[in-house]
Enzyme design. Sequence first.
Site, PDB file in Angstrom:
ATOM      1  NE  ARG A  24      -1.569   2.458   2.833  1.00 25.71           N
ATOM      2  CZ  ARG A  24      -1.142   3.607   3.299  1.00 25.71           C
ATOM      3  NH1 ARG A  24      -1.150   4.690   2.535  1.00 25.71           N
ATOM      4  NH2 ARG A  24      -0.658   3.706   4.526  1.00 25.71           N
ATOM      5  CG  ASP A  25       2.872   4.568   2.962  1.00 26.20           C
ATOM      6  OD1 ASP A  25       2.396   5.408   2.173  1.00 26.20           O
ATOM      7  OD2 ASP A  25       3.544   4.899   3.949  1.00 26.20           O
ATOM      8  CG  HIS A 216       3.443   4.693   9.141  1.00 26.02           C
ATOM      9  ND1 HIS A 216       3.130   3.656   8.287  1.00 26.02           N
ATOM     10  CD2 HIS A 216       3.802   5.737   8.345  1.00 26.02           C
ATOM     11  CE1 HIS A 216       3.294   4.060   7.029  1.00 26.02           C
ATOM     12  NE2 HIS A 216       3.701   5.314   7.038  1.00 26.02           N
ATOM     13  CG  HIS A 218       7.451   8.113   5.759  1.00 24.61           C
ATOM     14  ND1 HIS A 218       7.190   8.238   4.416  1.00 24.61           N
ATOM     15  CD2 HIS A 218       6.423   7.388   6.257  1.00 24.61           C
ATOM     16  CE1 HIS A 218       6.044   7.633   4.128  1.00 24.61           C
ATOM     17  NE2 HIS A 218       5.550   7.116   5.223  1.00 24.61           N
ATOM     18  CB  CYS A 249       7.688  13.101   2.012  1.00 18.25           C
ATOM     19  SG  CYS A 249       7.054  14.620   2.718  1.00 18.25           S
ATOM     20  CG  ASN A 258       6.878   3.852   4.203  1.00 15.18           C
ATOM     21  OD1 ASN A 258       6.096   3.844   5.122  1.00 15.18           O
ATOM     22  ND2 ASN A 258       6.535   4.222   2.974  1.00 15.18           N
TER      23      ASN A 258
END
Lengths: 313, 313
Positions: A24-25, A216, A218, A249, A258
Site C-alpha cells: 500500500r504505502d 509508522h 518515514h 513525501c 518509509n
Amino acid sequence: MVFNQLKDGVKWPSSIQVCEVGPRDGLQNEKTLLTVEQKVELIERSVQAGVKIIEIGSFVHPKAVPPMADTDAVARRLKRVEGVEYRALVLNIKGLERAEAAGIRKAKLTVSASRAHSLSNLNKTPEEAVRGFTESAEYAASRGMVLSGAISTAFGCPFEGKVSLEQVLSVVECFREIGVKELSLSDTTGMANPQQVYEYGLRVKEQFPDVTWNLHFHNTRGMGLANVVAGMMAGIDRYDACFAGLGGCPFAPGASGNIATEDLIHMCHEMGIETGIDLDQVISIGRYVQELIGHDTSSFILKAGKCSDIVKA
Amino acid sequence: MVFNQLKDGVKWPSSIQVCEVGPRDGLQNEKTLLTVEQKVELIERSVQAGVKIIEIGSFVHPKAVPPMADTDAVARRLKRVEGVEYRALVLNIKGLERAEAAGIRKAKLTVSASRAHSLSNLNKTPEEAVRGFTESAEYAASRGMVLSGAISTAFGCPFEGKVSLEQVLSVVECFREIGVKELSLSDTTGMANPQQVYEYGLRVKEQFPDVTWNLHFHNTRGMGLANVVAGMMAGIDRYDACFAGLGGCPFAPGASGNIATEDLIHMCHEMGIETGIDLDQVISIGRYVQELIGHDTSSFILKAGKCSDIVKA
C-alpha cells in the site's frame, strides 16, 4: 575485570511485530504499476518470510490512486493463512463494503491529526472526520470486521508545524468513542524526532492503556530508526515498514521513504529483539521489488549488506 | 551535564558537543583533492557556524593517504580562535612532531579494538599497539600537548564480528595507563546497534568515570542517529559528525558514510538539545562540500530540508 549490573534501566522489548505496508504505502507512490500477480507474489513471499500483518492495498477511488485500483483483485487472489492479518486502507463505508466483498476482515481508517491539514483536505476538523466514521464503525461491527485507525501527521505537518500532543489525544479520544481499539501514530512527513516520539508514545499509552499502539515512520530526515528506538523505549512494540524502503513525501521530492523492512528487521535482530521474520528472505523480496520498479531505493541493507555479510569466515 | 528527566527515566542531555571530522574522515576518502585554501575555508566556516572541535586532518605518511598530505600546510594557515580545538590524527611520534611543528596542540591516536584486525594490520595486539604509544605520550606531556585516543571497530569488525565489551575495556585500560583521558569509541564499519551502544556506553562510563567519552558513528546500515540516541541515553554527550555525510566503509563500497553534521544537528535541535551551532550555516557548508567534491552524498537534510522548511508560513 568484574562488571557491575547496568545501573539505569532502559528496557528493550524482547520482540516486536513488524507490519509490511509496502503493497500500500510503498507501491501507491510508484510510477511503474505492478500486476495483480506481482503484488500477490510480494505479499505471499512476505508471509512466507514470517510477516504476520500486511497492508495489502487501499479501497479508494481508482482514479484518485491508480496504483491501488486493483486492490479488490489482489485481495481475492490471496491465500488466507492462519495467524496472518491482511489489512487494507479505506476512507469511508464504500471502501469498507469493497473490502468485505473481497474478503478483507481488517480495515484501517485514516485521519490527519493536523487541524489545518484536515480542514484544507476535507473541510472538517480531525475530530469531525473521525466522527464521520461512525456509520463505518457500525457497519464493521455488524459484519464482524475489525477497524484500526491511523492518525497521520501525528507529529508534524506542513500546514501547522509541530502537531501538539493535546491535538493527538483529542483525535484518539474520538476514535475510542466510535469503538476503534487499535491505533497508529503516523509520521507521514518525516518530521518526528526521538524526544517527541518517546513523549507522545508514553502519554498515549498512559492515557489509553486499552489501545493497541502502532508507530509508522518515514526516514525523510534520517531519524526513522532512531524514532523506532524511542518508540521501543516508550513501550510500543508494533512498527510499520516497507519493502526496499519505498514511499516518499510529497513535500520533499526525492527524499527517503518509509523505513525499509529489511533495515528495521536487521536492526532488531542485531539488538537481540525478535521479529519472527527471516531477514534473508526479506532482503531478497526487497531486491525483487527494486527489479520490478526499476530504480534504486533508500534501503540501507540492500546497499551495504548485513553486518554479518562483511565478517570473514 | 544537565539532564531533562522524563517521567519513566529516559534522560536526554540538554546539550551535546559536536565534533566536525569532515576535513579528516570525510575528505580522506574522496578522489577529488581539495586545495589547502578550500580546506581552510571549510574549517573556518565551521568555526564561524559555532563548531568548537574540528578534526582538521591527519599527520600520516603522504603516500599512504594522499588527500591528507597537506595537513601541515592547512594547520599552519588556520587562525587560532579562543575556545576552538583543532585536533589531528597521528599514528606515532613522527606525526606528533609534525603536528607540534604546525601548531596543533591536540592529537588523536587510533587503535583497532579488534585483535584480529590489529594483528593483521600491525602485527600487534590492540594492547601492544596502545603500549607502543608510550613514547608519544611522554613526548606530548613534555610539550604540553593533549592526546586523545580513538578505539576503532569498537563495536564490530569484519575480521572477528562483534567486538566484545571486555576487549574494549582492556584497550581503554591501556590508554589510561599511558595517561590518555579522552577516548572515542568508533564504529568505523557501521556495525554498531543501539542496544550495544547503550550497553557499552554505560559500562565504559561506569568503569572509567574520569575519561571524557566521545562516540563516532557511520550510517552504513541506517542506524547512525539511532546509535546517537542510544549513546545519549547512556549519558555520553560528545559526537563526531562529518559535513555532507562524507566518508565510507572499505568493506561496503557505495554505502553511506559518517553521520552528516547537518543531520545530527537538525535532530538535536528538533529534540530540544542544544549544540551551540547554527544549522543553516552548517547546511550551507554541506552544499558547498558537495559542489567541491562534485557528487551527491548521503546527507538527509541536504536532500529533504529541515522540518521547518516545509511548514507553510
